[in-house]
Design a protein around this motif. Structure first.
Motif, PDB file in Angstrom:
ATOM      1  N   TYR A  14      41.390  21.160  34.644  1.00 45.64           N
ATOM      2  CA  TYR A  14      40.489  22.220  34.223  1.00 45.64           C
ATOM      3  C   TYR A  14      40.110  22.016  32.757  1.00 45.64           C
ATOM      4  O   TYR A  14      40.872  21.432  31.976  1.00 45.64           O
TER       5      TYR A  14
ATOM      6  N   GLN B  23      38.630  24.213  29.287  1.00 51.67           N
ATOM      7  CA  GLN B  23      38.475  25.553  28.723  1.00 51.67           C
ATOM      8  C   GLN B  23      37.804  25.446  27.369  1.00 51.67           C
ATOM      9  O   GLN B  23      38.277  24.725  26.486  1.00 51.67           O
TER      10      GLN B  23
ATOM     11  N   ARG C 146      38.077  30.988  26.494  1.00 48.48           N
ATOM     12  CA  ARG C 146      37.593  31.858  27.581  1.00 48.48           C
ATOM     13  C   ARG C 146      38.033  31.283  28.927  1.00 48.48           C
ATOM     14  O   ARG C 146      39.080  30.671  29.020  1.00 48.48           O
TER      15      ARG C 146
ATOM     16  N   LEU D  29      38.586  29.198  32.406  1.00 47.98           N
ATOM     17  CA  LEU D  29      38.708  27.784  32.688  1.00 47.98           C
ATOM     18  C   LEU D  29      37.700  27.357  33.740  1.00 47.98           C
ATOM     19  O   LEU D  29      37.353  28.132  34.626  1.00 47.98           O
TER      20      LEU D  29
ATOM     21  N   GLN E 148      47.362  34.235  29.281  1.00 51.52           N
ATOM     22  CA  GLN E 148      47.350  33.080  28.394  1.00 51.52           C
ATOM     23  C   GLN E 148      47.473  33.535  26.945  1.00 51.52           C
ATOM     24  O   GLN E 148      46.654  34.325  26.463  1.00 51.52           O
TER      25      GLN E 148
ATOM     26  N   SER F 255      35.850  35.103  32.937  1.00 50.43           N
ATOM     27  CA  SER F 255      35.860  34.858  31.488  1.00 50.43           C
ATOM     28  C   SER F 255      37.040  35.500  30.788  1.00 50.43           C
ATOM     29  O   SER F 255      37.232  35.296  29.590  1.00 50.43           O
TER      30      SER F 255
END
Lengths: 116, 113
Positions: A35, A37, A41, A43, B37, B106
């Motif tokens: 992936y 990114q 923001r 992925l 994350q 997003s």
């Protein structure tokens, strides 16, 4: 160490050069995915390679998988400034039935910077 | 919809408050995932839905975190008694099946002050 560790942590290259990122993992897998990114923001899925595949191509991307070494590599050829991003590998473990658990385990990522 | 939609995109809340984060997956995608994350880290798994049921919630850090997907489409991640350590980007993704790549939204950037 975590499942899906990328190496190097950061990579800086000039436009037009190739970029190679590596990923190592610990447990058996059903498939491995890469992936990208941008700017922290969401992925974007790049490519999926199954455990019975050794190499896969998509445009300027080439992914290899070596299940004996539990490692994968992502090669971006003829890099562009727009390729600047973080790149993550993610693994899906297999189950006894031969399909995968849906959950992906991500590594820490490689930050790629492509200078114009 | 065309993509995975997450709302709000940013949320600032006070410590101790309750928050809800919403995810609207791609129509027809049966699998839905929540990840968290932190800056400079990879996404950390929280929970995975297959249809309406949670197939794997082993990543939820404690009982302050809860997620639902009552009709097998939209999902809500709920965090009670928020703590400053909950500050992170919360990412939602969906996929058609377990052998497909994910489509991520997003994200919602949560900041607990």
């Amino acid at each position: 160490s975590q499942q899906g560790e990328e190496d190097p942590q950061a990579l800086s290259i000039q436009e037009g050069e190739n970029a190679t990122m590596n990923c190592s993992y610990k447990t058996s897998i059903n498939n491995l995915q890469w992936y990208r990114q941008n700017s922290g923001r969401g992925l974007v899925h790049l490519i999926l390679i199954r455990s019975n595949e050794r190499e896969k191509h998509s445009g300027r991307l080439r992914v290899t998988l070596d299940t004996s070494k539990k490692s994968s590599s992502l090669l971006i050829t003829a890099s562009r400034a727009a390729d600047t991003a973080s790149y993550f590998c993610a693994t899906a473990r297999g189950n006894a039935g031969g399909t995968s658990y849906g959950k992906l385990t991500f590594g820490q990522g490689t930050i790629l910077t492509v200078h114009p | 919809g065309a993509g995975v939609s997450q709302t709000p995109s940013n949320k600032v809340t006070e410590k101790g408050k309750y928050v809800e984060l919403r995810c609207d997956p791609i129509s027809g995608h049966t699998a839905l995932y929540w990840y968290r994350q932190s800056l400079g880290q990879g996404p950390e798994f929280l929970i995975y839905f297959q249809g309406t049921g949670a197939a794997d919630d082993s990543g939820l850090p404690n009982d302050r975190f809860f997620a639902v997907r009552p009709e097998g489409s939209v999902s809500t991640l709920k965090i009670q008694r928020t703590e400053r350590g909950d500050s992170a980007m919360y990412l939602c993704a969906s996929s058609r099946g377990s052998l497909d790549g994910y489509t991520f939204g997003s994200g919602t950037r949560l900041t607990v002050v």
